[in-house]
Every structure is written in structure tokens, then in C-alpha cells.
Design an enzyme around this catalytic site. Structure first.
Site, PDB file in Angstrom:
ATOM      1  N   HIS A 117       0.866  -1.183   0.000  1.00  0.00           N
ATOM      2  CA  HIS A 117       0.000   0.000   0.000  1.00  0.00           C
ATOM      3  C   HIS A 117       0.902   1.232   0.000  1.00  0.00           C
ATOM      4  CE1 HIS A 117      -4.191   1.551   1.272  1.00  0.00           C
ATOM      5  NE2 HIS A 117      -3.534   2.509   0.636  1.00  0.00           N
ATOM      6  N   ILE A 118       1.017   1.865  -1.168  1.00  0.00           N
ATOM      7  CA  ILE A 118       1.923   3.005  -1.268  1.00  0.00           C
ATOM      8  C   ILE A 118       1.469   4.150  -0.365  1.00  0.00           C
ATOM      9  CG2 ILE A 118       2.760   2.445  -3.581  1.00  0.00           C
ATOM     10  CD1 ILE A 118       0.936   4.683  -4.633  1.00  0.00           C
ATOM     11  N   HIS A 119       2.428   4.930   0.033  1.00  0.00           N
ATOM     12  CA  HIS A 119       2.171   6.095   0.882  1.00  0.00           C
ATOM     13  C   HIS A 119       3.356   7.047   0.761  1.00  0.00           C
ATOM     14  CE1 HIS A 119       4.205   2.989   3.215  1.00  0.00           C
ATOM     15  NE2 HIS A 119       4.775   3.959   3.903  1.00  0.00           N
ATOM     16  N   PHE A 120       3.057   8.310   0.886  1.00  0.00           N
ATOM     17  CA  PHE A 120       4.068   9.359   0.766  1.00  0.00           C
ATOM     18  C   PHE A 120       4.411   9.890   2.147  1.00  0.00           C
ATOM     19  CE2 PHE A 120       1.891   9.034  -3.176  1.00  0.00           C
ATOM     20  CZ  PHE A 120       2.805   9.349  -4.157  1.00  0.00           C
TER      21      PHE A 120
END
Length: 161
Positions: A117-120
Site C-alpha cells: 500500500h503506497i504512501h508518501f
């Protein structure tokens, strides 16, 4: 060897071992201190990093569960950039940092702790904010309790709107 007791880590370890995605779980719950979520947009949320590099370390997370940036539609990508800017402006208002690290780690080899789950990350930085504790003892010094940081950021976000 020195023992450094950090019982707060057990909460993290138990949650991680239960399975499920912490970011998807944050979407399902309301904005509150248990998830450290301070803002929910249509497709993107802002939450505090429970294990921050520095005080005020935020994450911007798309609702869609994916490990690849290219899986997000243009609307989501545009909202992510808007929310990153909102998070940066919020941190600038509250903590007055000298700079920011803003980035995405895609894939385990790139440093992604949650590769599915990508996240910045939006990390406020100050001149001279590193110290010997990280280098010598592999310990980060965070000057403010997460609950206090959460309350300050959430209240300041309300004022900004």
C-alpha cells in the site's frame, strides 16, 4: 550491550502480526487518535507516522490498496499532490521547519515498510536536527508526544479550512 525498553513497540508488533493493512484499516475507522488520521479526502488521507523520523512526520495515503503508483487514476494522483501540499503547509504553519523531505518508497528494496500500500512521507526538517543518538545509539529523539502532536495538527488544520 545496553537494554533500551520500549514497550510501545509491542502494540505495533501485535497489530502487524494480526494481518490486514494498517492504511486500509485507517480508512475504515473514523478520523481519531487511535489511527492518527488527521484528514480524509475523497481518495486520500493524512495520518501521523506512529514511528516518526522527526516530530510531525506525516504520511499521505491513497484509499486504493496498491503497491504501484501507476495503478492510481489521474484524479487520485492529482488529489495526492493537493493533500501533500496541504500537509506541507500545515507542518510549516505549526512547526516552522527549515525544509522538508517528501517522498515515496515503492518496493521493499526501496525502503517501503508496507510494500503493498503506497504512501508518501512528509518529514519536516530543521537545520541541526540530527544528533549523536541516531548515529551512535541507533535511537531517534522525538521532542513531543504523538498524542500532543496529533491534537495540535488536527486543531491547526481546522483553522486552515
Amino acid at each position: 550491550m545496553e537494554n533500551l525498553f520500549n514497550p510501545w513497540r509491542m502494540v505495533y508488533l501485535k497489530k502487524k502480526s494480526k494481518g490486514g493493512c494498517i492504511f486500509c484499516n485507517a480508512w475504515e475507522k473514523s478520523k481519531n487518535i487511535s489511527t492518527l488520521c488527521i484528514y480524509k479526502g475523497k481518495k486520500t488521507l493524512i495520518m501521523l507516522n506512529r514511528f516518526p523520523y522527526t516530530n510531525g512526520h506525516l504520511m499521505v495515503i491513497p484509499k486504493k490498496h496498491t503497491g504501484k503508483l501507476e495503478d492510481l487514476d489521474k484524479e487520485n494522483l492529482f488529489e495526492i499532490m493537493e493533500i501533500i501540499l496541504l500537509a506541507k503547509n500545515l507542518l510549516a504553519k505549526v512547526f516552522n521547519p527549515h525544509g522538508f523531505n517528501i517522498g515515496l518508497n515503492e518496493g521493499t528494496c526501496a525502503g517501503a515498510g508496507f510494500k503493498d500500500h503506497i504512501h508518501f512521507h512528509i518529514v519536516p526538517r530543521w537545520e541541526g536536527d540530527t544528533n549523536f543518538m541516531t548515529t551512535i545509539s541507533n535511537v531517534r529523539m522525538i521532542p513531543q508526544d504523538l498524542k500532543e502532536t496529533y491534537k495540535i495538527l488536527k486543531n491547526s488544520l481546522k483553522e486552515m479550512k
